[in-house]
Write an enzyme that holds these catalytic residues in place. Structure first.
Site, PDB file in Angstrom:
ATOM      1  N   ILE A   1       0.870  -0.681  -0.023  1.00 50.89           N
ATOM      2  CA  ILE A   1      -0.328  -0.239  -0.023  1.00 50.89           C
ATOM      3  C   ILE A   1       0.988   0.656  -0.195  1.00 50.89           C
ATOM      4  O   ILE A   1       0.824   2.266  -0.783  1.00 50.89           O
ATOM      5  CB  ILE A   1      -1.075  -0.145   1.367  1.00 50.89           C
TER       6      ILE A   1
ATOM      7  N   GLU B   1     -13.621  -0.417  17.366  1.00 54.04           N
ATOM      8  CA  GLU B   1     -14.031  -0.501  16.853  1.00 54.04           C
ATOM      9  C   GLU B   1     -15.372  -1.256  16.639  1.00 54.04           C
ATOM     10  O   GLU B   1     -15.216  -2.460  17.183  1.00 54.04           O
ATOM     11  CB  GLU B   1     -13.693  -0.910  15.283  1.00 54.04           C
TER      12      GLU B   1
ATOM     13  N   ASP C   1      -9.311   6.637   9.030  1.00 53.02           N
ATOM     14  CA  ASP C   1     -10.684   6.195   9.268  1.00 53.02           C
ATOM     15  C   ASP C   1     -10.563   4.493   9.560  1.00 53.02           C
ATOM     16  O   ASP C   1     -10.743   3.448  10.270  1.00 53.02           O
ATOM     17  CB  ASP C   1     -10.166   5.255   7.798  1.00 53.02           C
TER      18      ASP C   1
ATOM     19  N   CYS D   1       1.499   1.165   8.270  1.00 50.16           N
ATOM     20  CA  CYS D   1       2.391   0.308   9.122  1.00 50.16           C
ATOM     21  C   CYS D   1       1.555  -0.768   9.368  1.00 50.16           C
ATOM     22  O   CYS D   1       0.191  -0.001  10.089  1.00 50.16           O
ATOM     23  CB  CYS D   1       3.319   0.664  10.052  1.00 50.16           C
ATOM     24  N   PRO D   2       1.776  -1.869   9.754  1.00 48.65           N
ATOM     25  CA  PRO D   2       1.387  -2.703  10.458  1.00 48.65           C
ATOM     26  C   PRO D   2       1.612  -2.905  11.931  1.00 48.65           C
ATOM     27  O   PRO D   2       2.155  -1.675  12.537  1.00 48.65           O
ATOM     28  CB  PRO D   2       2.361  -4.453  10.349  1.00 48.65           C
TER      29      PRO D   2
ATOM     30  N   SER E   1      -4.282   2.358   7.838  1.00 50.62           N
ATOM     31  CA  SER E   1      -3.720   1.580   8.745  1.00 50.62           C
ATOM     32  C   SER E   1      -4.135   0.830   9.805  1.00 50.62           C
ATOM     33  O   SER E   1      -5.363   0.191  10.116  1.00 50.62           O
ATOM     34  CB  SER E   1      -2.255   1.935   9.128  1.00 50.62           C
ATOM     35  N   ARG E   2      -3.887   0.991  11.399  1.00 51.96           N
ATOM     36  CA  ARG E   2      -4.431   0.497  12.147  1.00 51.96           C
ATOM     37  C   ARG E   2      -4.777   1.589  13.124  1.00 51.96           C
ATOM     38  O   ARG E   2      -3.887   2.726  13.648  1.00 51.96           O
ATOM     39  CB  ARG E   2      -3.621  -0.846  13.183  1.00 51.96           C
TER      40      ARG E   2
ATOM     41  N   HIS F   1     -13.895   2.658   8.677  1.00 54.49           N
ATOM     42  CA  HIS F   1     -13.103   1.201   8.145  1.00 54.49           C
ATOM     43  C   HIS F   1     -13.804   1.104   7.189  1.00 54.49           C
ATOM     44  O   HIS F   1     -13.612  -0.273   7.105  1.00 54.49           O
ATOM     45  CB  HIS F   1     -13.286   0.650   9.589  1.00 54.49           C
TER      46      HIS F   1
END
Length: 317
Positions: free
Chosen positions: A158, A265, A260, A207-208, A235-236, A284
């Protein structure tokens, strides 16, 4: 072959077909599944498909017929992969299915900030254009992306796609990545996180989430950003300290945030970013265009087919 889908509503609300999967065996489809329902629903299944349902060691151990768990996702932190491996259960994910859609959503955010399409559309709808003497008016400044610096944290599939789009707009590309040796000179300039934050007009996170990236964006790192810069997170959620970001936004330490993903969540009523100044949030959905979800379903079906052939793909354990 008995197949159970635990949370189909996370990928389809009857707008994309699950038939590529359900045609492969005796399939039972649940829209959603509470944690206390998981075992009863999969105890006789050979193949289990889920997105966010947590499948623990206890559940895996008790499911005697279970052969495979495949996810409607790239991330698999909700599965005890070690326990699955010990029991000979394959765990398969779907990598890189949403690269284009997440990059697209990232630039939807960026373009919204610098072109102010929604603001101007609302102004026109309110009759402001009809009250002007000249053919055009600019009550809020708008900017070209060309010449701006795009800072990309994480340079996987990405991140690379975002860089590619940024170059087309004429942006200078910086990246902070754990694998700088894999970044081509024509792709981006690799820098430290501090340099990226200090120099970028847009900081976008790809990034993760892990021990090294949790709350990577916090009060201290936000203080390094330009006051005219924006932060984008697709990402997260937990990569960002949301309370610290709220403080930075409300005090105009940065120009805006486009989010996002959240730490919790769906959004909680006490989410720190709810009502924050210059904060735009979407639920999301960067991964969720119609074609992306169709692709995801096809790839999950492919995971199952290849597993049944004895040549599993995308196996993570």
């Amino acid at each position: 072959m008995k197949i159970t889908i635990l949370d189909a509503d996370t990928v389809s609300k009857n707008d994309v077909s699950l038939e590529p999967i359900t045609s492969l065996g005796e399939a039972t489809v649940y829209g959603s599944t509470d944690s206390d329902q998981i075992f009863d629903r999969i105890k006789d299944s050979e193949i289990v498909i889920c997105n966010k349902c947590v499948i623990s060691k206890e559940i895996i151990t008790k499911c005697e017929k279970l052969k495979m768990i495949t996810l409607f996702a790239t991330g698999y932190n909700n599965i005890d992969v070690k326990a699955a491996a010990e029991k000979g259960v394959a765990v398969c994910n779907v990598p890189a299915y949403s690269t284009n859609s997440v990059a697209q959503h990232t630039f939807a955010f960026i373009l919204e900030h610098f072109s102010r399409v929604a603001d101007y559309a609302q102004s026109v709808a309110q009759g402001d254009w009809m009250r002007q003497k000249l053919f055009s008016y600019f009550y809020k400044p708008i900017y070209e992306l060309s010449g701006m610096t795009l800072g990309i944290v994480g340079f996987g599939d990405i991140g690379r796609k975002v860089a590619e789009i940024g170059r087309v707009f004429g942006m200078k590309i910086l990246t902070y990545t754990r694998s700088p040796e894999k970044v081509g000179e024509d792709e981006a300039q690799t820098v430290t996180l501090e340099e990226l934050l200090r120099c970028s007009d847009v900081v976008t996170l790809h990034c993760p989430l892990n021990e090294g990236t949790q709350r990577l964006i916090n009060r201290d790192t936000l203080a390094l950003m330009k006051p005219t810069a924006i932060l984008v997170n697709t990402s997260r959620g937990a990569v960002v300290d949301e309370a610290d970001l709220r403080e930075a936004l409300d005090n105009e330490r940065i120009a805006g945030a486009y989010i996002d993903v959240l730490t919790k969540e769906p959004m909680a009523e006490d989410c720190p970013l709810l009502g924050a100044k210059n904060c735009v949030m979407t639920p999301h959905i960067a991964w969720a265009p119609l074609q992306t979800r169709e692709r995801l379903i096809e790839k999950v079906a492919e995971n199952i087919v290849m597993f049944e052939k004895g040549t599993p793909i995308n196996k993570v354990n």
